[in-house]
Write a protein that holds these residues in place. Structure first.
Motif, short mmCIF file in Angstrom:
data_model
loop_
_atom_site.label_atom_id
_atom_site.label_comp_id
_atom_site.label_asym_id
_atom_site.label_seq_id
_atom_site.Cartn_x
_atom_site.Cartn_y
_atom_site.Cartn_z
N LYS A 1 57.47 97.09 44.33
CA LYS A 1 57.44 97.06 42.87
C LYS A 1 56.00 96.76 42.42
CE LYS A 1 62.23 95.50 42.35
NZ LYS A 1 63.13 94.42 41.85
N PHE B 1 53.60 97.02 48.21
CA PHE B 1 54.66 96.40 47.41
C PHE B 1 55.65 97.48 46.96
CE2 PHE B 1 51.37 93.29 47.28
CZ PHE B 1 51.97 92.07 47.03
N SER C 1 54.90 95.78 39.55
CA SER C 1 54.78 94.54 38.77
C SER C 1 54.70 93.32 39.69
CB SER C 1 55.96 94.40 37.81
OG SER C 1 57.19 94.36 38.52
N GLN C 2 55.39 93.39 40.85
CA GLN C 2 55.30 92.26 41.79
C GLN C 2 53.92 92.18 42.45
OE1 GLN C 2 58.45 91.99 44.66
NE2 GLN C 2 60.04 91.63 43.12
N GLN D 1 56.84 86.36 49.76
CA GLN D 1 57.83 85.95 48.76
C GLN D 1 58.26 87.14 47.89
OE1 GLN D 1 56.20 82.65 46.50
NE2 GLN D 1 55.26 81.81 48.35
N PHE D 2 57.52 88.25 47.99
CA PHE D 2 57.81 89.44 47.19
C PHE D 2 58.38 90.53 48.10
CE2 PHE D 2 54.34 87.08 45.23
CZ PHE D 2 54.78 86.97 43.91
N GLU D 3 58.82 91.62 47.46
CA GLU D 3 59.38 92.74 48.21
C GLU D 3 58.23 93.62 48.70
OE1 GLU D 3 62.79 94.63 46.09
OE2 GLU D 3 62.49 92.99 44.65
N ILE D 4 57.90 93.48 49.98
CA ILE D 4 56.76 94.20 50.54
C ILE D 4 57.16 94.95 51.80
CG2 ILE D 4 55.09 92.55 49.60
CD1 ILE D 4 54.78 91.41 52.47
N GLU E 1 52.05 90.27 40.03
CA GLU E 1 52.45 88.85 40.07
C GLU E 1 51.82 88.13 41.25
OE1 GLU E 1 56.68 88.00 39.80
OE2 GLU E 1 56.97 89.92 38.77
N ALA E 2 51.71 88.82 42.38
CA ALA E 2 51.17 88.20 43.59
C ALA E 2 49.71 87.79 43.43
CB ALA E 2 51.32 89.16 44.77
N VAL F 1 52.53 86.51 49.85
CA VAL F 1 53.01 87.87 49.57
C VAL F 1 54.40 88.12 50.15
CG1 VAL F 1 50.67 88.80 49.35
CG2 VAL F 1 51.82 88.91 51.58
#
Length: 471
Positions: free
Chosen positions: A233, A231, A235-236, A309-312, A239-240, A307
């Motif tokens: 971030k 990730f 924090s993301q 959906q997040f910045e990965i 969140e995941a 996952v």
């Protein structure tokens, strides 16, 4: 609590109980048994005694009661809360000779084991018979089952399978007065009186000395899928974790590792080779297991949908047992890597998993406020975040004065988020003076009254769990 040297009569009687070769008063042995993995503390007992069975332990505790001698049960000494430290000296009672797997009951899916059996040894022994003991602390290659019970240990697979308490059916325990009891029954259900078995689990050696353990087992799973998700971030990544569960997936493991944890581990253990982009802040190590590969692949695809959906960065799927073992070795090496990098203090916070991002962000803000760096990792799937506070270039004065204030704020934040002080390491010696954050005085006095019923002379592992102002 007195810390005077023991009378010659006491030493003589200890030798009569266990044999002269199992009573040690030399400083080298006492120092060896006077520390665990909790920072750099060393509290040597006056004598180290190595009984062979419950009967000998019973006689030792009767002697300790007679002379009001502090007695500390000592296991593998892998603990991180100081639970095995003989802070009032006295008798260090090592359980190392109680190290047998007594019976693996394949018909009832149970095992009877003594406390000094190494956790990984037990897991491998039952696996040979197609059975599964899921509890797998990072120190499983060195920690003992007895210590796992005393601390209610968890591990990576607690998120799906639960922690030690979920597998303990019955215990043979030597009470502080020397009486030997079984706490329950070898049954999956038991609604007969107070649950003394579960009272003993997690009691950190303050209520009795565990000498036999009956554990339930599961049938083994034959397949798993393991993926490492980077990730951009941190924090993301947190969140995941909750998002994966809300999508209907229960992983068998879901581990969080901050960037520094990864970097330090790769440097510490150069046999592991993983390329990490400069922009990556954290990883999730995610495993699903079961008996049907096609179902596992569907679950893995669903996790990917979440996952993404997040910045990965690019997700790594472990495509061989060798690669899976390398990823797990990396995760299990984090604690040692941090320890080798700097003097540190490790906290064991746990919160409901949905508020993990809030906890992580709060920890970083508190670190900035008090001038310390933290490296975070842990069992994110069950909300358990290990917070390693790094001394680095901090002055001794700030380390000794500012950091404890910052730790208190971390615990206050954790409790405000409906969490608590320890998920699996226990309270022991180092966290006891933070217990007022999690409990009212009435809570603590109720716990202390239970301690007094079991141990009216306060001989067994004194100075643990309860705050100094209550002692």
């Amino acid at each position: 609590m007195s810390n005077n040297n023991l009378a010659p009569e006491v030493l003589l009687r200890l030798e009569e109980i266990v044999g002269k070769s199992f009573v040690h008063t030399d400083i080298e042995t006492r120092n060896h048994y006077g520390h665990d993995e909790t920072e750099d503390y060393v509290f040597p007992p006056n004598v180290v005694v190595k009984p062979a069975n419950a009967t000998e332990i019973s006689q030792i505790l009767k002697l300790a009661n007679e002379f009001k001698i502090p007695t500390t049960p000592i296991g593998a000494r892998t603990g991180l809360s100081g639970g095995a430290l003989s802070i009032y000296q006295g008798i260090g009672l090592s359980t190392e000779r109680l190290n047998k797997i007594i019976e693996i009951d394949e018909q009832n899916l149970q095992v009877i084991v003594e406390p000094a059996v190494i956790t990984q040894v037990l897991r491998e022994a039952v696996a040979e018979k197609g059975l599964f003991y899921p509890v797998d602390p990072s120190s499983q290659g060195s920690c003992w089952i007895g210590g796992n019970v005393a601390e209610n240990s968890g591990g990576a697979r607690a998120v799906k399978y639960g922690v030690t308490k979920d597998y303990v059916l019955n215990l043979e325990v030597v009470l502080p007065n020397g009486e030997i009891i079984w706490t329950g029954a070898n049954t999956l259900k038991n609604s007969t009186g107070y649950n003394l078995t579960q009272l003993m689990v997690g009691s950190e050696g303050t209520l009795g000395v565990i000498t036999k353990i009956v554990l339930k087992l599961l049938p083994t799973n034959s397949h798993n899928v393991l993926m490492l998700v980077p990730f951009f971030k941190a924090s993301q990544a947190c969140e995941a974790v909750s998002a994966i569960f809300r999508a209907g997936i229960t992983p068998s493991a879901l581990e969080f590792m901050e960037r520094d944890a990864i970097d330090w581990t790769l440097k510490y253990n150069n046999t592991i080779s993983i390329k990490v982009d400069d922009q990556v802040q954290a990883h999730l190590l995610i495993e699903v297991d079961g008996n049907y590969p096609e179902i596992l692949m569907l679950e893995a695809e669903k996790i990917m949908t979440v996952v993404e959906q997040f910045e990965i960065d690019e997700v790594l799927f472990a495509d061989s047992d060798e690669q899976k073992n390398a990823l797990w070795k990396m995760r299990r090496s984090v604690a040692e890597a941090v320890k080798s990098n700097s003097i540190y203090k490790e906290e064991d916070t746990v919160v409901p998993r949905y508020v993990l991002p809030e906890l992580l962000n709060g920890i970083k803000k508190i670190g900035t406020k008090y001038g310390f760096k933290s490296v975070c990792y842990g069992h994110a799937g069950d909300g358990n975040l290990h917070v390693n506070i790094i001394k680095g270039e901090m002055s001794d004065d700030n380390w000794n004065t500012q950091v404890p204030v910052g730790i208190r704020e971390i615990f206050e934040l954790t409790v405000a988020l409906k969490g608590t002080l320890s998920g699996e390491h226990g309270i022991g010696f180092v966290q006891k003076n933070f217990m007022d954050i999690a409990f009212t005085r009435s809570h603590l006095e109720l716990m202390e009254s239970i301690k007094r019923v079991f141990d009216p002379n306060n001989i067994l592992n004194p100075g643990k769990i309860f705050p100094d102002h209550l002692a």
